[in-house]
Design a protein around this motif. Structure first.
Motif, PDB file in Angstrom:
ATOM      1  N   MET A   1      19.948  29.327 -29.375  1.00  0.00           N
ATOM      2  CA  MET A   1      18.645  29.365 -28.706  1.00  0.00           C
ATOM      3  C   MET A   1      17.967  30.705 -28.984  1.00  0.00           C
ATOM      4  N   ARG A   2      16.695  30.629 -29.329  1.00  0.00           N
ATOM      5  CA  ARG A   2      15.919  31.847 -29.546  1.00  0.00           C
ATOM      6  C   ARG A   2      14.805  31.939 -28.502  1.00  0.00           C
ATOM      7  N   ARG A   3      14.503  33.167 -28.111  1.00  0.00           N
ATOM      8  CA  ARG A   3      13.517  33.390 -27.049  1.00  0.00           C
ATOM      9  C   ARG A   3      12.677  34.613 -27.393  1.00  0.00           C
ATOM     10  N   ALA A   4      11.423  34.590 -26.964  1.00  0.00           N
ATOM     11  CA  ALA A   4      10.527  35.727 -27.159  1.00  0.00           C
ATOM     12  C   ALA A   4      10.002  36.205 -25.809  1.00  0.00           C
ATOM     13  N   ILE A   5       9.955  37.508 -25.664  1.00  0.00           N
ATOM     14  CA  ILE A   5       9.425  38.146 -24.456  1.00  0.00           C
ATOM     15  C   ILE A   5       8.264  39.042 -24.857  1.00  0.00           C
ATOM     16  N   ILE A   6       7.122  38.867 -24.186  1.00  0.00           N
ATOM     17  CA  ILE A   6       5.980  39.757 -24.384  1.00  0.00           C
ATOM     18  C   ILE A   6       5.779  40.551 -23.097  1.00  0.00           C
ATOM     19  N   ASP A   7       5.881  41.857 -23.216  1.00  0.00           N
ATOM     20  CA  ASP A   7       5.750  42.776 -22.085  1.00  0.00           C
ATOM     21  C   ASP A   7       4.395  43.467 -22.211  1.00  0.00           C
ATOM     22  N   ILE A   8       3.506  43.201 -21.243  1.00  0.00           N
ATOM     23  CA  ILE A   8       2.158  43.792 -21.266  1.00  0.00           C
ATOM     24  C   ILE A   8       2.135  44.941 -20.272  1.00  0.00           C
ATOM     25  N   GLY A   9       2.152  46.160 -20.795  1.00  0.00           N
ATOM     26  CA  GLY A   9       2.229  47.334 -19.945  1.00  0.00           C
ATOM     27  C   GLY A   9       0.928  48.105 -19.870  1.00  0.00           C
ATOM     28  N   THR A  10       0.968  49.197 -19.150  1.00  0.00           N
ATOM     29  CA  THR A  10      -0.199  50.043 -18.975  1.00  0.00           C
ATOM     30  C   THR A  10      -0.623  50.698 -20.284  1.00  0.00           C
ATOM     31  N   ASN A  11       0.377  51.052 -21.112  1.00  0.00           N
ATOM     32  CA  ASN A  11       0.086  51.741 -22.357  1.00  0.00           C
ATOM     33  C   ASN A  11       0.187  50.858 -23.590  1.00  0.00           C
ATOM     34  N   SER A  12       1.079  49.866 -23.571  1.00  0.00           N
ATOM     35  CA  SER A  12       1.301  49.091 -24.783  1.00  0.00           C
ATOM     36  C   SER A  12       1.706  47.653 -24.492  1.00  0.00           C
ATOM     37  N   VAL A  13       1.561  46.823 -25.513  1.00  0.00           N
ATOM     38  CA  VAL A  13       2.039  45.444 -25.496  1.00  0.00           C
ATOM     39  C   VAL A  13       3.233  45.385 -26.449  1.00  0.00           C
ATOM     40  N   ARG A  14       4.329  44.786 -25.998  1.00  0.00           N
ATOM     41  CA  ARG A  14       5.539  44.754 -26.820  1.00  0.00           C
ATOM     42  C   ARG A  14       6.039  43.321 -26.972  1.00  0.00           C
ATOM     43  N   LEU A  15       6.567  43.047 -28.131  1.00  0.00           N
ATOM     44  CA  LEU A  15       7.171  41.744 -28.418  1.00  0.00           C
ATOM     45  C   LEU A  15       8.646  41.937 -28.749  1.00  0.00           C
ATOM     46  N   LEU A  16       9.486  41.122 -28.138  1.00  0.00           N
ATOM     47  CA  LEU A  16      10.908  41.092 -28.459  1.00  0.00           C
ATOM     48  C   LEU A  16      11.295  39.658 -28.784  1.00  0.00           C
ATOM     49  N   ILE A  17      11.977  39.461 -29.895  1.00  0.00           N
ATOM     50  CA  ILE A  17      12.502  38.148 -30.277  1.00  0.00           C
ATOM     51  C   ILE A  17      14.014  38.266 -30.378  1.00  0.00           C
ATOM     52  N   ALA A  18      14.721  37.362 -29.705  1.00  0.00           N
ATOM     53  CA  ALA A  18      16.175  37.438 -29.667  1.00  0.00           C
ATOM     54  C   ALA A  18      16.792  36.053 -29.775  1.00  0.00           C
ATOM     55  N   GLU A  19      18.046  36.041 -30.169  1.00  0.00           N
ATOM     56  CA  GLU A  19      18.800  34.796 -30.303  1.00  0.00           C
ATOM     57  C   GLU A  19      20.067  34.887 -29.457  1.00  0.00           C
ATOM     58  N   LYS A  20      20.330  33.845 -28.670  1.00  0.00           N
ATOM     59  CA  LYS A  20      21.508  33.843 -27.824  1.00  0.00           C
ATOM     60  C   LYS A  20      22.711  33.344 -28.619  1.00  0.00           C
ATOM     61  N   LEU A  21      23.781  34.145 -28.633  1.00  0.00           N
ATOM     62  CA  LEU A  21      24.974  33.819 -29.392  1.00  0.00           C
ATOM     63  C   LEU A  21      25.906  32.924 -28.582  1.00  0.00           C
ATOM     64  N   GLU A  22      26.923  32.413 -29.222  1.00  0.00           N
ATOM     65  CA  GLU A  22      27.862  31.507 -28.553  1.00  0.00           C
ATOM     66  C   GLU A  22      28.608  32.191 -27.412  1.00  0.00           C
ATOM     67  N   ASN A  23      28.794  33.506 -27.516  1.00  0.00           N
ATOM     68  CA  ASN A  23      29.493  34.229 -26.454  1.00  0.00           C
ATOM     69  C   ASN A  23      28.580  34.571 -25.277  1.00  0.00           C
TER      70      ASN A  23
END
Length: 299
Positions: A1-23
């Motif tokens: 499973m892959r998931r993306a998080i967008i964090d909208i902050g006071t100074n910046s917008v950030r994107l994180l893309i991650a994949e959940k492993l079997e463990n």
């Protein structure tokens, strides 16, 4: 499973893309950042500027497209202090949802502190405090492993305080430190902590500057140890050079040059107030914690 998080902050917008492993662990595939300065001129009585909203909307839309282009539909956006504090924060959150068609949750201060801890603390066998100095607020959360206790959010941030205090004069530095001490008294419960973890753009910038990085290297940031003497010396250096010189300082992103003095002043004040002898910096932070938001939540 892959998931993306967008964090909208006071100074910046950030994107994180991650994949959940079997463990069950998350493997970070990519991180991106766009400094949109949504909180420019930040004040609880001032609405967000049209230009800042336009920059932020464009950045969020670009990150949504980036995530979808690699086949990710499991996508969540979160807003932090600027959404809580601005009179039109909730309305702008709704506008972001309507124009991007993704859910946006405005984190409470304690939620932000909780997930910053989850993302950064790891599973140490020691009482730990995680401190996240952001653009609009500073979160402090204390826990022992997965047992998370005290947490608070304080109205201290590098963007907010740059607007509130004169960061080009020694008097302004002193006034900001006094202001920090007054607010840190709300978090006296963490005074006995010996293991400190610092996250957020100010902390990672400090670690990057102390290592004189030509390019940001997350592996060299993760676990980097800072002590109060280094932070105080760095603050003196930043204060005594011009904005133009800060723009070309190794380890500092040019777009942070105008707010870094306030950020490092907050960090310096925190280490002094709580008598922090040493701390580690973590590249893992709020975003990594939010990957788990569907399975764990603050109580």
């Amino acid at each position: 499973m892959r998931r993306a998080i967008i964090d909208i902050g006071t100074n910046s917008v950030r994107l994180l893309i991650a994949e959940k492993l079997e463990n069950g662990e998350w493997n970070i595939l990519s991180k991106k950042l766009n400094s949109t300065r949504l909180g420019e001129g930040m004040s609880q009585q001032k609405n967000l500027s049209a230009a800042a909203k336009e920059r932020t909307l464009r950045a969020v839309a670009d990150f949504v497209n980036d995530a979808k282009e690699v086949g990710i539909d499991d996508l969540y956006a979160y807003g932090t202090a600027i959404f809580r504090d601005s009179p039109d924060g909730a309305a702008f959150a709704k506008e972001v949802e309507e124009k991007t068609q993704i859910p946006l949750h405005i984190l409470s201060g304690t939620e932000e502190a909780f997930y910053s801890y989850v993302g950064a603390a790891g599973s140490p066998g020691a009482l730990t405090a995680v401190v996240d100095i952001g653009g609009g607020s500073t979160e402090i959360c204390m826990g022992f492993g997965n047992d998370i206790g005290f947490r608070t959010s304080l109205p201290l941030g590098c963007v907010r305080c740059t607007g509130q205090f004169d960061m080009v004069g020694a008097r302004g530095i002193g006034e900001l430190k006094k202001h920090c001490f007054e607010l840190f008294s709300r978090a006296d419960e963490v005074a006995a902590v010996k293991r400190w973890v610092f996250v957020g753009g100010t902390a990672t910038s400090v670690a990057s500057m102390l290592q004189e990085m030509e390019e940001y290297d997350a592996k060299k940031i993760q676990g980097f140890e800072v002590n109060p003497e280094d932070v105080t010396d760095l603050l003196k250096k930043l204060f005594n050079i011009s904005y133009e010189e800060r723009c070309h300082l190794k380890g500092l992103r040019p777009e942070r040059a105008d707010i870094i003095v306030a950020g490092v002043t907050i960090l310096d004040a925190l280490m002094e107030y709580f008598a922090v002898e040493k701390a580690i910096v973590s590249d893992r932070d709020l975003q990594e914690g939010l990957l788990e938001a569907d399975v764990i939540s603050p109580v």
